[in-house]
Each structure stands twice: as C-alpha cells, then as structure tokens.
Design a protein around this motif. Sequence first.
Motif, PDB file in Angstrom:
ATOM      1  N   ARG A  52       0.852  -1.188   0.000  1.00 17.90           N
ATOM      2  CA  ARG A  52       0.000   0.000   0.000  1.00 17.90           C
ATOM      3  C   ARG A  52       0.889   1.240   0.000  1.00 17.90           C
ATOM      4  N   VAL A  53       0.479   2.262  -0.756  1.00 17.89           N
ATOM      5  CA  VAL A  53       1.233   3.505  -0.845  1.00 17.89           C
ATOM      6  C   VAL A  53       0.362   4.637  -0.328  1.00 17.89           C
ATOM      7  N   GLU A  54       0.906   5.418   0.600  1.00 17.16           N
ATOM      8  CA  GLU A  54       0.239   6.615   1.109  1.00 17.16           C
ATOM      9  C   GLU A  54       1.114   7.815   0.781  1.00 17.16           C
ATOM     10  N   ASN A  55       0.768   8.980   1.329  1.00 13.15           N
ATOM     11  CA  ASN A  55       1.529  10.191   1.023  1.00 13.15           C
ATOM     12  C   ASN A  55       2.994  10.083   1.431  1.00 13.15           C
ATOM     13  N   ASP A  56       3.247   9.857   2.717  1.00 16.02           N
ATOM     14  CA  ASP A  56       4.619   9.825   3.217  1.00 16.02           C
ATOM     15  C   ASP A  56       5.060   8.442   3.665  1.00 16.02           C
ATOM     16  N   GLU A  57       4.171   7.475   3.631  1.00 19.42           N
ATOM     17  CA  GLU A  57       4.478   6.139   4.126  1.00 19.42           C
ATOM     18  C   GLU A  57       4.034   5.086   3.123  1.00 19.42           C
ATOM     19  N   VAL A  58       4.643   3.908   3.246  1.00 14.20           N
ATOM     20  CA  VAL A  58       4.225   2.750   2.459  1.00 14.20           C
ATOM     21  C   VAL A  58       4.124   1.561   3.401  1.00 14.20           C
ATOM     22  N   MET A  59       3.253   0.632   3.055  1.00 16.63           N
ATOM     23  CA  MET A  59       3.181  -0.636   3.774  1.00 16.63           C
ATOM     24  C   MET A  59       4.009  -1.629   2.979  1.00 16.63           C
ATOM     25  N   VAL A  60       4.934  -2.281   3.674  1.00  9.63           N
ATOM     26  CA  VAL A  60       5.839  -3.222   3.022  1.00  9.63           C
ATOM     27  C   VAL A  60       5.666  -4.580   3.677  1.00  9.63           C
TER      28      VAL A  60
END
Length: 105
Positions: A66-74
């Motif tokens: 998942r990609v958000e503004n300042d963070e990603v889920m890895v």
Amino acid sequence: MAAAADPGMLGLAMQFLPFIGIFVLFYFLLIRPQQKRQKEHQAMIGAVKRGDTVVMSSGMIGKVTRVENDEVMVEIAQGVNVRVVKAMIADVRNRTAIAANDAKS
C-alpha cells in the motif's frame, strides 16, 4: 595620468584566489553530484507503486502492498506488514526481477 591598480588590493585578490579555486573544485566534485543523486532518489521514491520490491535503508527487502503520502506498507514476510517512511527506502527493484534462490527450476 591613469590611476594604477592599488598593489594592496591586487595582493589581497591573489590571496583569496586559491580559496575561490578550492570552493569551485568542491562544488563540482562534491556538492553537484550529491544534489543530482538526491533528485534521482526523490524521483524514485515518488514513483513507488504497489507491487514494487524495495530495499530499505536497514537492508530489509520487501514488497510494497500500500502507498500513502509519506508512508508505504511493506510486506517483509508472508503476512507480516510494516509501515515504512518513504524516505527510508534506499532502492526500488524491478518488480519482474526474480532472486536467484526464488527461481523455479
């Protein structure tokens, strides 16, 4: 009668000439390449999308879920997802690349 250049000012300019040369050398050898790498890294991070394989600054390798503004889920292991600040992504690998030990024979 033409005014000649003041010998004191000429001497002062000659003393600062090596410092100016060193600064120009530092700019072209250190500062400019670092700025170029920083721009490339920002572009790479901006292009991160779901499914990409990323290498984090800690050395862990995972798949972006998942990609958000300042963070990603890895996903670092099956069923293990961690939130990562985008700036901590060191490299984005090609999503079609297969590791040598993952290749099916």
